[in-house]
Design a protein around this motif. Structure first.
Motif, PDB file in Angstrom:
ATOM      1  N   GLU A 213      29.911  12.862   2.146  1.00  0.00           N
ATOM      2  CA  GLU A 213      31.128  12.088   2.367  1.00  0.00           C
ATOM      3  C   GLU A 213      31.410  11.996   3.867  1.00  0.00           C
ATOM      4  N   GLU A 214      31.673  10.784   4.354  1.00  0.00           N
ATOM      5  CA  GLU A 214      31.927  10.585   5.788  1.00  0.00           C
ATOM      6  C   GLU A 214      33.134  11.384   6.257  1.00  0.00           C
ATOM      7  N   GLU A 215      34.130  11.531   5.391  1.00  0.00           N
ATOM      8  CA  GLU A 215      35.355  12.233   5.779  1.00  0.00           C
ATOM      9  C   GLU A 215      35.062  13.684   6.149  1.00  0.00           C
ATOM     10  N   ASP A 216      34.153  14.333   5.387  1.00  0.00           N
ATOM     11  CA  ASP A 216      33.785  15.710   5.695  1.00  0.00           C
ATOM     12  C   ASP A 216      33.154  15.802   7.088  1.00  0.00           C
TER      13      ASP A 216
ATOM     14  N   SER B 217      17.397   9.320   7.495  1.00  0.00           N
ATOM     15  CA  SER B 217      17.234   7.866   7.411  1.00  0.00           C
ATOM     16  C   SER B 217      18.035   7.239   6.273  1.00  0.00           C
ATOM     17  N   SER B 218      18.313   8.016   5.236  1.00  0.00           N
ATOM     18  CA  SER B 218      19.049   7.459   4.089  1.00  0.00           C
ATOM     19  C   SER B 218      20.559   7.439   4.323  1.00  0.00           C
ATOM     20  N   TYR B 219      21.014   8.027   5.415  1.00  0.00           N
ATOM     21  CA  TYR B 219      22.451   8.138   5.677  1.00  0.00           C
ATOM     22  C   TYR B 219      22.759   7.660   7.101  1.00  0.00           C
ATOM     23  N   PRO B 220      22.620   6.384   7.399  1.00  0.00           N
ATOM     24  CA  PRO B 220      22.828   5.890   8.764  1.00  0.00           C
ATOM     25  C   PRO B 220      24.234   6.148   9.300  1.00  0.00           C
TER      26      PRO B 220
END
Length: 1114
Positions: free
Chosen positions: A384-387, A349-352
């Motif tokens: 990190e979104e890139e990962d 929930s903390s990382y939509p």
């Protein structure tokens, strides 16, 4: 690789005999044979080491290049041989090549021998150089002896963490239900599925369930893995039993005496109900299993063994009563599993933004739990979104090897494949993910590439299908809507083992490509970008070129240069709708074996296609613009499969030259040259079904015999059809009988049709087809008797129709002797027998013992049948002349008849139901339909009350049918009652209908004698009520309001009904239809007296008074 070198070694040995007259060539071949043998012994070790050693992998690539060079050399010389058309159709490609070389040598000069010797020497020197590198690579020779090393894998135990398992509750319940329902001897249940699917986890869940613990006194968990060591497994079982019983382990653990161990295990299990889980079994050796099982057979009834395996064959070998095929998780469950490993405490929930990417990743995993765990763990603590996007864009084979346990788990399945299946599987990487495979198409491609190893007289197609079925049973393929798919993870495995020679061109940018090494290429396009053939030009060694997908893409014209550069192509699939022409240069592809032009707009095939002597498959499905096939098509003597419309195939003159052809849907006999039935003579490879039409054009026995139908051992269905032209000349009748006698098929035929035969005598062979299962006899207008088909022991389906001269069916039809006639027949149809009056049987013999369904249709004079077998479940009688229905065979030793459905339609002579079938004890009858029997008067003696299982009763247009006396008519369990045009019986039925609590559907139509519904009312459980064209009905039932199960009410053409009942309609009503009821319609209109009574009904459809106007509220 192993398969290719096996073939080459065999080829070289055979060539030593061929080149007897060429001393120099023979010397080189002898040296080559020795080199091939030594290298062949190194391949297995090299293929195992290449996974970890790049140098060995490079060595193998060089070796494979040389192997392909030899293969191309042989094929090249084979293609030069003008005598290749004399090759036998079942001869392997390799032996065809050798035969071609032999012919060519006899026709060539000494210069040819010199050229061959030089080529062979070059190849031999290359091979010698590679062979000399074996010591530096540390390769070992195994002399052709398979050495499948057992990988040391982590042992599994029975303990399980239920908090990290998702989506397996239904599977667990299904297996527990199977286990607890067992009360017989020890049963085996196999849980089967691809690697990483969660078979072990499911077994752990079952093993630890409280119900299982209560049911089984002893539970044993043994991790088997690759090595099925009977002694080791027995010791582990003894340890497990001893621990469970808290007894001292026997002092036998170090013994090597298997007998002592098994006796000890027997003593511990004797009289106990046990559950044994054998996890991760690979063994297919029945001797090993039988040896292990002997110690288990002493368990109490109800004991069970759960086996987890990737291969269905394992379960079959262990005689598993159930093979539970585990399926992938749903995307929702897979997400829960992934989330549990990817986020702290499984909380996303903390990382939509990561959650959105994560769900994209999960969709790619196609429900594979192992992949969800692995990738979830890989992304744990990464924010990190890139990962995350990097993983989402990667294929499984591109993930970091140190943390990727998906491919190693799957590669174990690949390791256990025999070499010929490895080759077939690896090739499939050329197809894109989610590709839907057609089994036959894939097998034809394998054959064209030489992947199928000939076996005695078995058809290559049958061998190829067995290859496919083996891969399917090992979970490399999965069924999908009648076809097959490959899981993405399995596809990645195929890519990982074939990347050096298989290429999907749309993905070529993902890695380095060496064009000269690529042998198989495809191009898929799911967008509107044009497809250009120039991108294939650098791949001059291609053997396979496939265009896949591309329905949105425009395809450029095929350049002539394509067929000049790609001279080694064996497989060419050009299935694109905007391809409208094929260059003449197609004739240059001497090695082409598979050509697919289906769905193209080609209007004419180039004449040069006749040069493709090696062509085995030509697919021309949905080529609507194609006018015809070139005359030279009959030169394609190796053609096995011609997939084209009947319109195109029937135009081929001299089709009999295609002696390798496997399928021919239809052949029309004509008088012209090239269309005689003699064309079929040498086509002995035909399989499946064959229609032969216009047999009136066969004029002699000799001509008919020339078709050699008896030699076509692979045909399963034969349809012999004469045109509808009527001929009555006696001489022609005699000729037709002789012709049919001469068209004797092979004895292994399973289905035969004879239609339009004008002879009076059937052939002697018809009642001697010992394997026949289905017979159709139609429109044999001059046949006055039927052949003795009752002696055909395997016959299951028989329909006979259009016998205009048949009056009587005698005992001879059933066969002879005291044996029951038609011992296996399950369905019999007599249709359009305009003159048939009776069928006489033997009262002392119960014939047709397996008959389930009987249909007597359009037999207006038929009045008598023999006693029917008691096991009949369905009878349909229509337009027949019965005055009394037939009876079932009556024997005091037999149970009551099994009849479940009886339909009687349009029998104008039928007057009573008090005799015949409905006078017998039909306790299993569920459906009774009687229609258009206008002279029928009497219902059965006890009405329909005695039919205690009757669910559905339909009586239409029987205006004279009436009850007898005041007794009850209706059966107790009726659910569906429909009465139409039965004025004499409708009111008596409605008076007692209230008592039928099971009634759901009631329909009353065209009963003019119905004025009022009975005061007794209607069943409270009624759900659907229909009233049609009861023109004298003056009111609806007052009890409608009480029917709280009623959902649908339909009233049509009841002009005398003024309004709805005073109490209104039930609250349960969902649909109301009123049409052609002017008074009732007016009362229900806006401000009508009944409008408020329908306000609660969700769907109302009421016709207005004025024509063409309707008021609908939905």
């Amino acid at each position: 690789m192993q398969v290719l070198f096996d073939k080459l070694s065999t080829a070289a040995l055979d060539e030593l005999d061929i080149f007897q007259t060429a001393r120099r060539v023979r010397k080189e071949l002898s040296s080559l044979t020795s080199t091939l043998s030594s290298i062949r012994a190194l391949i297995e070790d090299a293929e195992e080491k290449q996974l970890k050693d790049k140098v060995v992998r490079l060595w193998l690539l060089k070796l494979k290049d040389i192997a392909y060079e030899i293969d191309d050399l042989l094929d090249d010389y084979a293609a030069r041989d003008p005598k290749s058309k004399t090759q036998k159709p079942n001869m392997s490609r390799r032996h065809k090549a050798l035969n071609n070389l032999m012919h060519y040598l006899h026709l060539s000069s000494g210069l040819f021998y010199s050229e061959v010797a030089v080529q062979i020497k070059k190849i031999r020197l290359k091979l010698n150089k590679l062979a000399n590198e074996r010591d530096s690579l540390g390769l070992q020779m195994f002399g052709g002896i398979s050495r499948l090393e057992f990988t040391e894998r982590p042992k599994t135990g029975s303990l399980v963490d239920k908090s990290s398992i998702f989506g397996r509750e239904d599977d667990k319940e299904n297996i527990i239900k199977l286990l607890l329902s067992r009360s017989g001897f020890i049963s085996v249940l196999a849980i089967v599925g691809m690697g990483g699917l969660g078979k072990t986890t499911l077994a752990q869940l079952v093993y630890n369930d409280a119900r299982i613990k209560e049911q089984f006194q002893v539970r044993i968990w043994v991790c088997v893995s690759e090595n099925f060591d009977v002694m080791k497994l027995t010791k582990e079982a003894i340890d497990s039993v001893s621990t469970a019983n808290m007894s001292t382990t026997t002092n036998l653990y170090n013994t090597t005496n298997i007998n002592m161990l098994q006796e000890d295990l027997c003593n511990k299990l004797k009289g106990k109900r046990f559950l044994l889980v054998l996890d991760d079994v690979w063994n297919e050796d029945s001797d090993k299993w039988e040896s292990y099982y002997r110690a288990l057979a002493v368990g109490q009834r109800g004991s069970a063994i759960i086996v987890t395996a990737r291969n269905e064959s394992v379960g079959r070998m262990m005689r598993a009563k159930h093979s539970y095929k585990l399926k992938q998780l749903s995307d929702e469950d897979c997400w829960e599993l992934f989330k549990n490993y990817a986020f702290v405490n499984g909380d996303a929930s903390s990382y939509p933004s990561l959650e959105k990417i994560g769900k994209e990743i999960v969709r790619k995993l196609k429900g594979l739990p192992l992949a969800a765990k692995t990738l979830g763990s890989l992304l744990y603590s990464k924010v990190e979104e890139e990962d995350w996007r990097s993983i989402a864009k990667s294929e499984i084979w591109e993930l970091p090897s140190e943390r990727n346990n998906i491919l190693p788990a799957l590669r174990l399945s690949y390791k256990h494949l025999p070499p010929h299946l490895k080759q077939c599987f690896a090739f499939c990487s050329i197809f894109h993910k989610d590709y839907v495979f057609e089994k036959d198409r894939l097998v034809y491609i394998w054959i064209a590439l030489g992947f199928i190893k000939p076996q005695s007289r078995r058809r290559l197609e049958d061998i190829g299908i067995s290859y496919f079925e083996e891969l399917l049973s090992r979970s490399f393929f999965q069924t999908h809507k009648g076809r097959y798919v490959m899981h993405d993870a399995i596809h990645d495995l195929a890519h990982s083992v074939s990347a050096d020679e298989c290429l999907r061109l749309e993905e070529s940018a993902k890695g380095l490509v060496t064009p000269e090494r690529i042998r198989h290429a495809s191009f898929s396009c799911d967008n509107s970008k044009p497809t250009s053939f120039e991108k294939f030009f650098p791949f001059e060694k291609l053997r396979t070129l496939l265009l896949l997908g591309g329905h949105k893409s425009s395809t450029e014209a095929i350049p002539t240069e394509l067929f000049i550069k790609l001279k080694y192509v064996r497989i060419l699939d050009l299935n694109r709708r905007d391809i409208s022409a094929l260059p003449d240069a197609i004739g240059n592809l001497k090695q082409l074996r598979y050509l697919n032009l289906s769905g193209t707009r080609i209007s004419n095939l180039p004449h040069t296609i006749s040069k493709l002597r090696n062509l085995q498959t030509l697919r021309l499905k949905n080529c609507d613009a194609l006018d015809g096939l070139p005359k030279g098509i009959t030169r394609l003597v190796n053609l096995r499969h011609l997939e084209a419309s009947i319109r195109l195939v029937r135009k081929i003159a001299g089709i009999g030259s295609l002696t390798s052809l496997q399928e021919l849907e239809e052949f029309s006999v004509r008088k012209e040259k090239g269309y005689s039935i003699k064309e079929l003579g040498d086509m002995t490879e035909l399989t499946g079904s064959l229609y032969i039409r216009d047999l009136e054009n066969v004029s002699t026995m000799v001509e008919a015999s020339a078709a050699r139908l008896n030699d076509k051992e692979y045909l399963t269905a034969l349809h012999l059809l004469w045109s509808e032209e009527t001929r009555v000349i006696l001489e022609e009748e005699c000729i037709e009988s002789q012709v049919l006698e001469s068209l004797r098929p092979n004895d292994h035929l399973k289905e035969i049709t004879i239609k339009g035969f004008m002879g009076s005598k059937f052939p002697s062979w018809l009642n001697n087809l010992s394997f026949i299962q289905t017979i159709h006899l139609f429109d044999c207008k001059y046949s006055k008797s039927l052949p003795p088909l009752g002696k055909l022991h395997l016959l299951k389906y028989l329909d006979i129709g259009g016998f205009n001269a048949l009056v009587h069916i005698g005992k001879e039809f059933l066969g002879s002797g005291n044996e029951a006639g038609f011992p296996s027949l399950t369905e019999l149809i007599l249709l359009d027998m305009s003159t048939l009056e009776d069928w006489v049987g033997d009262k002392n013999v119960e014939n047709l013992p397996c008959l389930n369904e009987l249909q007597l249709l359009q037999c207006p004079k038929l009045q008598h049948l023999p006693l029917l077998p008691p096991n009949l479940t369905r009878i349909r009688i229509s337009e027949s002349g019965f005055t009394i229905l037939p009876r079932v065979y009556d024997s005091s030793l037999m149970l009551q008849p099994s009849l479940a459905s009886l339909q009687i339609h349009d029998c104008p002579n039928l007057m009573t139901l008090q005799q015949g079938l409905l006078d017998q004890n039909l306790g299993f009858l569920k459906e009774l339909i009687i229609t258009d029997c206008e002279e029928l008067v009497h219902v059965p003696v006890n009405g329909f009350l005695s039919f205690v299982s009757l669910k559905s009763l339909h009586i239409y247009n029987c205006p004279k049918l009436m009850p007898i006396g005041e007794g009850s008519l209706m059966p107790p369990l009726l659910e569906d009652l429909r009465i139409t045009e039965c004025n004499q019986i409708v009111n008596p039925i409605l008076r007692e209908i209230k008592l039928i609590s099971s009634l759901i559907h009631l329909s009353i139509k065209e009963c003019t004698d119905l004025v009022l519904f009975a005061q007794e009312g209607l069943p409270l459980g009624l759900q659907l009520l229909e009233i049609f064209s009861c023109e004298n009905l003056i009111s609806l039932p007052d009890c409608l309001r009480e029917l709280q199960s009623l959902t649908t009410l339909t009233i049509v053409n009841c002009p005398c009904i003024p309004c709805l009942p005073p109490n209104g309609l039930p609250n349960s009503l969902q649909e109301l239809y009123i049409k052609e009821c002017p008074l009732l319609t007016e009362s229900c209109q806006w401000r009508g007296i009944d409008h408020h009574k329908i306000a609660h009904v969700p769907k109302v459809d009421i016709e207005d008074i004025l024509p063409g106007q309707h008021t609908r509220r939905k």
